[in-house]
Design a protein around this motif. Structure first.
Motif, mmCIF file in Angstrom:
data_model
loop_
_atom_site.group_PDB
_atom_site.id
_atom_site.type_symbol
_atom_site.label_atom_id
_atom_site.label_comp_id
_atom_site.label_asym_id
_atom_site.label_seq_id
_atom_site.Cartn_x
_atom_site.Cartn_y
_atom_site.Cartn_z
ATOM 1 N N THR A 176 0.843 -1.194 0.000
ATOM 2 C CA THR A 176 0.000 0.000 0.000
ATOM 3 C C THR A 176 0.882 1.249 0.000
ATOM 4 N N VAL A 177 0.705 2.097 -0.991
ATOM 5 C CA VAL A 177 1.627 3.214 -1.208
ATOM 6 C C VAL A 177 1.696 4.119 0.009
ATOM 7 N N GLU A 178 0.516 4.521 0.534
ATOM 8 C CA GLU A 178 0.514 5.449 1.667
ATOM 9 C C GLU A 178 1.268 4.857 2.856
ATOM 10 N N THR A 179 1.060 3.570 3.101
ATOM 11 C CA THR A 179 1.662 2.929 4.267
ATOM 12 C C THR A 179 3.163 2.771 4.105
ATOM 13 N N THR A 180 3.605 2.279 2.957
ATOM 14 C CA THR A 180 5.044 2.059 2.772
ATOM 15 C C THR A 180 5.811 3.376 2.722
ATOM 16 N N LYS A 181 5.242 4.399 2.103
ATOM 17 C CA LYS A 181 5.920 5.694 2.060
ATOM 18 C C LYS A 181 6.022 6.297 3.457
ATOM 19 N N ASN A 182 4.934 6.224 4.220
ATOM 20 C CA ASN A 182 4.965 6.755 5.578
ATOM 21 C C ASN A 182 5.937 5.968 6.456
ATOM 22 N N ALA A 183 5.985 4.660 6.267
ATOM 23 C CA ALA A 183 6.906 3.831 7.053
ATOM 24 C C ALA A 183 8.359 4.215 6.753
ATOM 25 N N LYS A 184 8.670 4.432 5.486
ATOM 26 C CA LYS A 184 10.040 4.838 5.130
ATOM 27 C C LYS A 184 10.385 6.202 5.728
ATOM 28 N N ALA A 185 9.389 7.082 5.769
ATOM 29 C CA ALA A 185 9.633 8.409 6.341
ATOM 30 C C ALA A 185 9.909 8.310 7.840
ATOM 31 N N VAL A 186 9.194 7.432 8.531
ATOM 32 C CA VAL A 186 9.412 7.272 9.966
ATOM 33 C C VAL A 186 10.772 6.624 10.229
ATOM 34 N N VAL A 187 11.162 5.662 9.406
ATOM 35 C CA VAL A 187 12.485 5.045 9.548
ATOM 36 C C VAL A 187 13.579 6.102 9.336
ATOM 37 N N ARG A 188 13.394 6.973 8.340
ATOM 38 C CA ARG A 188 14.368 8.044 8.121
ATOM 39 C C ARG A 188 14.469 8.944 9.348
ATOM 40 N N TRP A 189 13.317 9.244 9.972
ATOM 41 C CA TRP A 189 13.289 10.065 11.188
ATOM 42 C C TRP A 189 14.069 9.391 12.322
ATOM 43 N N LEU A 190 13.926 8.071 12.449
ATOM 44 C CA LEU A 190 14.674 7.351 13.478
ATOM 45 C C LEU A 190 16.176 7.443 13.215
ATOM 46 N N LYS A 191 16.559 7.284 11.947
ATOM 47 C CA LYS A 191 17.987 7.403 11.597
ATOM 48 C C LYS A 191 18.503 8.802 11.890
ATOM 49 N N ASP A 192 17.740 9.808 11.493
ATOM 50 C CA ASP A 192 18.157 11.194 11.701
ATOM 51 C C ASP A 192 18.215 11.542 13.186
ATOM 52 N N SER A 193 17.486 10.753 14.002
ATOM 53 C CA SER A 193 17.478 10.990 15.447
ATOM 54 C C SER A 193 18.611 10.253 16.153
ATOM 55 N N GLY A 194 19.460 9.568 15.381
ATOM 56 C CA GLY A 194 20.646 8.948 15.942
ATOM 57 C C GLY A 194 20.517 7.497 16.335
ATOM 58 N N LEU A 195 19.412 6.845 15.973
ATOM 59 C CA LEU A 195 19.268 5.429 16.299
ATOM 60 C C LEU A 195 20.144 4.598 15.375
ATOM 61 N N THR A 196 20.717 3.530 15.916
ATOM 62 C CA THR A 196 21.516 2.616 15.103
ATOM 63 C C THR A 196 20.595 1.699 14.311
ATOM 64 N N SER A 197 21.171 0.995 13.347
ATOM 65 C CA SER A 197 20.378 0.045 12.552
ATOM 66 C C SER A 197 19.754 -1.018 13.442
ATOM 67 N N SER A 198 20.507 -1.490 14.432
ATOM 68 C CA SER A 198 19.988 -2.496 15.356
ATOM 69 C C SER A 198 18.819 -1.949 16.165
ATOM 70 N N GLN A 199 18.937 -0.724 16.644
ATOM 71 C CA GLN A 199 17.842 -0.125 17.412
ATOM 72 C C GLN A 199 16.605 0.066 16.551
ATOM 73 N N ILE A 200 16.802 0.442 15.312
ATOM 74 C CA ILE A 200 15.662 0.620 14.406
ATOM 75 C C ILE A 200 14.984 -0.720 14.152
ATOM 76 N N ASN A 201 15.773 -1.764 13.907
ATOM 77 C CA ASN A 201 15.191 -3.086 13.671
ATOM 78 C C ASN A 201 14.363 -3.544 14.865
ATOM 79 N N ASN A 202 14.843 -3.252 16.056
ATOM 80 C CA ASN A 202 14.112 -3.647 17.259
ATOM 81 C C ASN A 202 12.838 -2.828 17.463
#
Length: 496
Positions: A176-202
């Motif tokens: 679903t376009v809206e869901t996957t795009k929003n999910a990618k945006a939130v993941v980018r926000w987590l990265k920009d907030s300094g979370l590691t890849s492991s923390q994001i996966n968790n």
């Protein structure tokens, strides 16, 4: 409808799972009800109900069962899909939800990403149960992200604390376009907030029927909660789609939510047609279509906690039954009316003028709750005023008022039901939603419509792709096979 509609059918009060239905103001006399029940039997409604719960492929266009009832089958009686019992898999998800509730600690924010059926049900439940006096809650901020408009995303990310936020991505197909795009945006926000890849996966969780797609997105397998292709999105809140309910209010509250729905399912399967609440509600609406050619239907919950209920019902009814052809591809005389509504008594100061004196007859379901929804000193007095308005509006709509001044005349004969819940809690919320689900499928059976597919939503999705590409390129476009002349002109307005 006579001047005293209730006298036409004294046996107008019915009950299931402690929910009371009073249909007296429908204006249907005993003879009319007899004809309606005969019509239901002619449509083989009882066999349809049996086939629905038995896992027959009633979703004929997609060759699938519609077995959302299995998701609340707490007794775990075997439910077969093509010869295989699905209950062990359903029970496994319950166990995993309970286990997650037990270890879900230190979380301040949950961002639930989904749209349509992946959003309306859990959003409604979270908002409604938040009003239950004394309910136990973890106090997390539950954010629901559905719209692709970044305004909603922006508001959420301003409030959430990234290092203690968990993300639940809900998409049956995980495309679903809206869901996957929003999910990618939130993941980018987590990265920009300094979370590691492991923390994001968790932090990432998924609810989907497409497990490989969720894993490819980056969700760990142990954080993926499945549901199945025999569950329609708008019927999916009973699955792990309802995970926020359990996480916020505890697994026992989630079980109570399922138990309320199961109680209505059991009533729907076992009660005679003449005492069957979903059937009676469906037949009443069918009667108003046949007698008054009604085009719309209103639902007015006299409870602020249920202000989101009409939005949930809009999807349930109009996506399920907003069809122009029947199961055989033949044009239908009737299908779903337009559904609208909001909480009373606010609605009285909005659109009730139209309900009382407009040219169109619009049936209404009034929903009332016996107990006040707070422990404030004013609660009983305010609730008494609320209920008096509910009862008075139904009476005024039914009986009307004649005066010498046409502007002050109320035509009356406006049909309505009254549903009374003993209280609002997880059990009765589940029962209320299941009541309307079973009403929707009953109407589908009476209209000979497939209530379990939604092909009408696909065309716009397909056409959006070349339009989005044209907007992205910011160049002048001309009409072609995918973009008509008017849309091309509109694209150029945005690109200019």
């Amino acid at each position: 409808m006579s001047s005293n509609p209730a006298s036409e059918n004294p046996n107008s009060i019915f009950c299931a799972a402690d929910i009371v239905l009073d249909s007296a103001y429908q204006g249907i006399d005993a003879k009319g009800w007899q004809a309606l029940f005969a019509q239901a039997r002619k449509a083989n409604l009882q066999q349809f109900i049996a086939d629905l719960f038995a896992g027959k492929h009633l979703n004929t266009s997609e060759d699938r069962p519609a077995l959302h009832s299995a998701l609340r089958n707490l007794d775990q009686k075997p439910v077969l899909v093509d010869g295989k019992d699905v209950m062990p898999a359903v029970a496994n998800v319950w166990q995993r939800i309970e286990a997650l509730c037990n270890k879900w600690e230190g979380v301040t924010d949950v961002i639930h990403i989904g749209i349509g059926g992946s959003d309306f049900g859990p959003r409604l439940a979270i908002e409604a149960l938040a009003h239950v006096p004394g309910i136990e809650t973890r106090g997390m901020r539950m954010h629901f992200l559905a719209n692709i408009d970044t305004a909603e995303l922006g508001r959420i990310l301003q409030r959430a604390l990234p290092h203690s936020t968990r993300i639940i991505i809900v998409s049956k197909s995980f495309t679903t376009v809206e869901t996957t795009k929003n999910a990618k945006a939130v993941v980018r926000w987590l990265k920009d907030s300094g979370l590691t890849s492991s923390q994001i996966n968790n932090a990432l969780f998924a609810v989907t029927a497409a497990v490989p797609a969720a894993k490819a997105f980056g969700v760990k397998e142990e954080n993926i909660y499945p549901f199945w292709d025999w569950v329609g999105g708008r019927y999916s809140v009973w699955s792990a789609v309802g995970l926020p309910i359990a996480l916020q209010y505890g697994f026992e509250s989630f079980k109570a939510f399922l138990a309320g729905a199961q109680a209505i399912d059991q009533h729907y399967q076992s009660a005679p047609l003449e005492e069957n609440l979903p059937v009676i509600m469906a037949l009443a609406l069918l009667y108003q279509q046949e007698q008054h050619d009604i085009k719309s239907f209103a639902v007015i919950p006299y409870a602020d906690a249920l202000d989101g209920f009409p939005k949930w019902l809009q999807q349930l009814d109009m996506e399920s039954n907003g069809k122009r052809v029947d199961r055989n591809g033949m044009p239908v005389k009737f299908s779903c009316p337009v559904v609208f509504g909001s909480s009373g008594s606010n609605a009285q100061h909005s659109f009730f003028q139209l309900l009382h004196q407009g040219t169109e007859v619009i049936p209404i379901d009034f929903i009332a709750i016996r107990e006040p929804m707070s422990h404030l000193p004013e609660a009983k007095e305010h609730h008494r005023i609320l209920l008096s308005n509910c009862l008075a509006q139904a009476q005024a709509l039914a009986n009307g008022k004649k005066t010498a001044n046409p502007n002050n005349t109320y035509p009356g004969k406006r049909p309505s039901n009254l549903l009374i819940l003993p209280k609002l809690n997880a059990f009765y919320l589940g029962a209320l939603l299941a009541l309307y689900e079973n009403r929707a499928t009953t109407l589908g059976a009476l209209w000979n419509i497939n209530s379990f597919d939604q092909p009408g939503v696909e065309l716009g999705k397909v056409l959006a792709k070349p339009i989005e590409a044209a907007l992205k390129d910011s160049v002048s476009v001309a009409a072609d096979a995918n973009i008509d002349a008017i849309t091309a002109r509109r694209i150029n307005l945005f690109n200019s």
